[in-house]
Design a protein around this motif. Structure first.
Motif, PDB file in Angstrom:
ATOM      1  N   UNK A  14      69.864  50.142   6.313  1.00  0.00           N
ATOM      2  CA  UNK A  14      70.637  50.815   7.228  1.00  0.00           C
ATOM      3  C   UNK A  14      70.143  52.131   7.675  1.00  0.00           C
ATOM      4  N   UNK A  15      69.349  52.489   7.008  1.00  0.00           N
ATOM      5  CA  UNK A  15      68.341  54.071   7.438  1.00  0.00           C
ATOM      6  C   UNK A  15      67.505  53.563   8.676  1.00  0.00           C
ATOM      7  N   UNK A  16      67.013  52.429   8.405  1.00  0.00           N
ATOM      8  CA  UNK A  16      65.929  51.881   9.312  1.00  0.00           C
ATOM      9  C   UNK A  16      66.509  51.622  10.546  1.00  0.00           C
ATOM     10  N   UNK A  17      67.766  50.833  10.631  1.00  0.00           N
ATOM     11  CA  UNK A  17      68.603  50.316  11.945  1.00  0.00           C
ATOM     12  C   UNK A  17      68.922  51.499  12.484  1.00  0.00           C
ATOM     13  N   UNK A  18      69.337  52.847  12.014  1.00  0.00           N
ATOM     14  CA  UNK A  18      69.906  53.873  12.835  1.00  0.00           C
ATOM     15  C   UNK A  18      68.879  54.850  13.119  1.00  0.00           C
ATOM     16  N   UNK A 109      85.107  55.980   4.524  1.00  0.00           N
ATOM     17  CA  UNK A 109      85.791  56.425   5.602  1.00  0.00           C
ATOM     18  C   UNK A 109      85.594  57.826   6.170  1.00  0.00           C
ATOM     19  N   UNK A 110      85.244  58.820   5.386  1.00  0.00           N
ATOM     20  CA  UNK A 110      84.927  60.007   5.422  1.00  0.00           C
ATOM     21  C   UNK A 110      83.880  60.335   6.250  1.00  0.00           C
ATOM     22  N   UNK A 111      82.741  59.438   6.008  1.00  0.00           N
ATOM     23  CA  UNK A 111      81.329  59.485   6.786  1.00  0.00           C
ATOM     24  C   UNK A 111      81.468  58.565   8.082  1.00  0.00           C
ATOM     25  N   UNK A 112      82.643  57.873   8.281  1.00  0.00           N
ATOM     26  CA  UNK A 112      82.719  57.049   9.576  1.00  0.00           C
ATOM     27  C   UNK A 112      82.642  57.899  10.640  1.00  0.00           C
ATOM     28  N   UNK A 113      81.700  57.214  11.654  1.00  0.00           N
ATOM     29  CA  UNK A 113      81.692  57.849  12.992  1.00  0.00           C
ATOM     30  C   UNK A 113      81.717  56.867  14.089  1.00  0.00           C
ATOM     31  N   UNK A 114      81.421  57.173  15.188  1.00  0.00           N
ATOM     32  CA  UNK A 114      81.541  56.262  16.128  1.00  0.00           C
ATOM     33  C   UNK A 114      80.396  55.212  15.828  1.00  0.00           C
ATOM     34  N   UNK A 115      79.098  55.742  15.872  1.00  0.00           N
ATOM     35  CA  UNK A 115      77.908  55.059  15.634  1.00  0.00           C
ATOM     36  C   UNK A 115      77.890  54.194  14.501  1.00  0.00           C
ATOM     37  N   UNK A 116      78.197  54.607  13.292  1.00  0.00           N
ATOM     38  CA  UNK A 116      78.231  53.937  12.240  1.00  0.00           C
ATOM     39  C   UNK A 116      79.183  52.682  12.066  1.00  0.00           C
ATOM     40  N   UNK A 117      80.557  53.119  12.757  1.00  0.00           N
ATOM     41  CA  UNK A 117      81.463  52.233  12.805  1.00  0.00           C
ATOM     42  C   UNK A 117      80.967  50.782  13.604  1.00  0.00           C
ATOM     43  N   UNK A 118      80.426  51.217  14.946  1.00  0.00           N
ATOM     44  CA  UNK A 118      80.007  50.057  15.781  1.00  0.00           C
ATOM     45  C   UNK A 118      78.669  49.380  15.234  1.00  0.00           C
ATOM     46  N   UNK A 139      74.676  49.110   3.029  1.00  0.00           N
ATOM     47  CA  UNK A 139      74.034  49.227   4.565  1.00  0.00           C
ATOM     48  C   UNK A 139      74.882  50.292   5.272  1.00  0.00           C
ATOM     49  N   UNK A 140      76.394  50.441   5.043  1.00  0.00           N
ATOM     50  CA  UNK A 140      77.102  51.066   5.734  1.00  0.00           C
ATOM     51  C   UNK A 140      76.692  52.661   5.532  1.00  0.00           C
ATOM     52  N   UNK A 141      76.599  52.978   4.152  1.00  0.00           N
ATOM     53  CA  UNK A 141      76.361  54.231   3.724  1.00  0.00           C
ATOM     54  C   UNK A 141      74.839  54.756   4.107  1.00  0.00           C
ATOM     55  N   UNK A 142      73.929  53.756   4.315  1.00  0.00           N
ATOM     56  CA  UNK A 142      72.325  54.144   4.903  1.00  0.00           C
ATOM     57  C   UNK A 142      72.649  54.540   5.995  1.00  0.00           C
ATOM     58  N   UNK A 143      73.295  53.771   6.835  1.00  0.00           N
ATOM     59  CA  UNK A 143      73.632  54.708   8.237  1.00  0.00           C
ATOM     60  C   UNK A 143      74.257  55.870   8.315  1.00  0.00           C
ATOM     61  N   UNK A 144      75.396  55.674   7.525  1.00  0.00           N
ATOM     62  CA  UNK A 144      76.332  56.942   7.924  1.00  0.00           C
ATOM     63  C   UNK A 144      75.672  58.182   7.271  1.00  0.00           C
ATOM     64  N   UNK A 145      75.176  58.175   5.830  1.00  0.00           N
ATOM     65  CA  UNK A 145      74.702  59.313   5.219  1.00  0.00           C
ATOM     66  C   UNK A 145      73.383  60.055   6.055  1.00  0.00           C
ATOM     67  N   UNK A 146      72.463  58.881   6.865  1.00  0.00           N
ATOM     68  CA  UNK A 146      71.316  59.380   7.591  1.00  0.00           C
ATOM     69  C   UNK A 146      71.835  60.047   8.703  1.00  0.00           C
ATOM     70  N   UNK A 147      72.611  59.566   9.444  1.00  0.00           N
ATOM     71  CA  UNK A 147      73.265  60.322  10.662  1.00  0.00           C
ATOM     72  C   UNK A 147      73.934  61.454  10.243  1.00  0.00           C
ATOM     73  N   UNK A 151      72.773  65.126  11.799  1.00  0.00           N
ATOM     74  CA  UNK A 151      73.768  65.813  12.464  1.00  0.00           C
ATOM     75  C   UNK A 151      73.899  67.249  11.879  1.00  0.00           C
ATOM     76  N   UNK A 152      74.423  67.266  10.820  1.00  0.00           N
ATOM     77  CA  UNK A 152      74.635  68.652  10.118  1.00  0.00           C
ATOM     78  C   UNK A 152      73.264  69.532  10.070  1.00  0.00           C
ATOM     79  N   UNK A 153      72.080  68.958   9.903  1.00  0.00           N
ATOM     80  CA  UNK A 153      71.001  69.854   9.789  1.00  0.00           C
ATOM     81  C   UNK A 153      70.584  70.425  11.246  1.00  0.00           C
ATOM     82  N   UNK A 154      70.550  69.580  12.260  1.00  0.00           N
ATOM     83  CA  UNK A 154      70.179  69.940  13.519  1.00  0.00           C
ATOM     84  C   UNK A 154      71.173  70.682  14.196  1.00  0.00           C
ATOM     85  N   UNK A 155      72.533  70.512  13.947  1.00  0.00           N
ATOM     86  CA  UNK A 155      73.450  71.519  14.514  1.00  0.00           C
ATOM     87  C   UNK A 155      73.342  72.946  14.014  1.00  0.00           C
ATOM     88  N   UNK A 156      72.945  72.991  12.671  1.00  0.00           N
ATOM     89  CA  UNK A 156      72.735  74.192  12.228  1.00  0.00           C
ATOM     90  C   UNK A 156      71.275  74.964  12.653  1.00  0.00           C
TER      91      UNK A 156
END
Length: 240
Positions: A14-18, A109-118, A139-147, A151-156
């Motif tokens: 999941x980390x690799x795919x995202x 579901x909390x970590x779900x966003x458009x990209x992880x959902x798709x 796999x889902x959490x690998x994608x979601x947690x990475x995103x 996201x949080x780090x770079x918005x900061x």
């Protein structure tokens, strides 16, 4: 049915795919952070906002409305309207989450966003063809947690350096998200018949965006797509 690979391997997959998605997401995260910084938000405030409301579009809307005095009710209302799409996204994932205990389903579901959902729906389609269990939570959490972390780090980071920049939208980074979504759409593509609800949703959302002020195009597009899928569902299923 084949056994699923080990959880650690699935998480790493999941980390690799995202990673390609992150390339398109980073400019938007920085732009959002810069805009927040220019509105007076600190790096901590921006990271807390994006961490608690991990939803992309509604965060841009909230930052756009940010001011003094703070229009709290307006921001909450617009955020709810834009995030209403998550109701439909969650409903689409429900058949694959029904066997998960609540203590695992709710964080997912909390970590779900458009990209992880798709990406998860595309992965479910691949796993079905391979005869694997349809939904892989690691796999889902690998994608979601990475995103989420990126996201949080770079918005900061964007908020921290924001006051030093001018109009970052003029740099042309705005094409990053549409490009990412086109790639995600390609992964879910099953032909024009199955895509009709998406096309109707797009047309209605565009028409409402051009004719009605505010964020009404989001629920309008979502409702149009849902109704189209409901009334054409049998026909699409027959052709699939």
């Amino acid at each position: 049915m084949m056994n699923s690979p080990p959880p650690r391997a699935e998480f790493k997959r999941g980390v690799k795919d995202c990673l390609p998605v992150i390339i398109g997401m980073l400019p938007f995260a920085l732009i959002l952070g810069v805009q927040g910084g220019q509105k007076g938000m600190s790096a901590l405030e921006m990271s807390m906002m994006t961490g608690l409301n991990f939803a992309g579009g509604s965060e841009f809307a909230a930052v756009g409305l940010w001011g003094s005095p703070l229009p709290v009710l307006l921001i909450i209302t617009v955020t709810f309207m834009i995030n209403s799409r998550h109701i439909l996204m969650g409903a689409a994932l429900t058949p694959y989450l029904k066997d998960l205990p609540l203590k695992k389903a709710l964080p997912a579901l909390f970590f779900m966003t458009d990209e992880s959902w798709a990406m998860s729906l595309a992965d479910i389609h691949k796993r079905k063809q391979l005869g694997l269990p349809l939904f892989s939570l690691p796999y889902y959490m690998g994608v979601s947690l990475t995103l989420y972390v990126v996201w949080v780090a770079f918005t900061g980071i964007g908020a921290a350096v924001g006051p030093r920049f001018g109009d970052v939208e003029a740099w042309g980074f705005g094409m990053a998200f549409p490009a990412v979504f086109l790639v995600l759409l390609r992964g879910l593509w099953k032909g024009f018949a199955a895509a009709r609800p998406w096309l109707v949703s797009l047309a209605v959302a565009a028409a409402v965006y051009l004719t009605v002020d505010g964020a009404w195009y989001v629920p309008a597009g979502a409702a149009a797509g849902l109704l189209t899928a409901y009334f054409l569902g049998d026909k699409v299923g027959d052709k699939a």
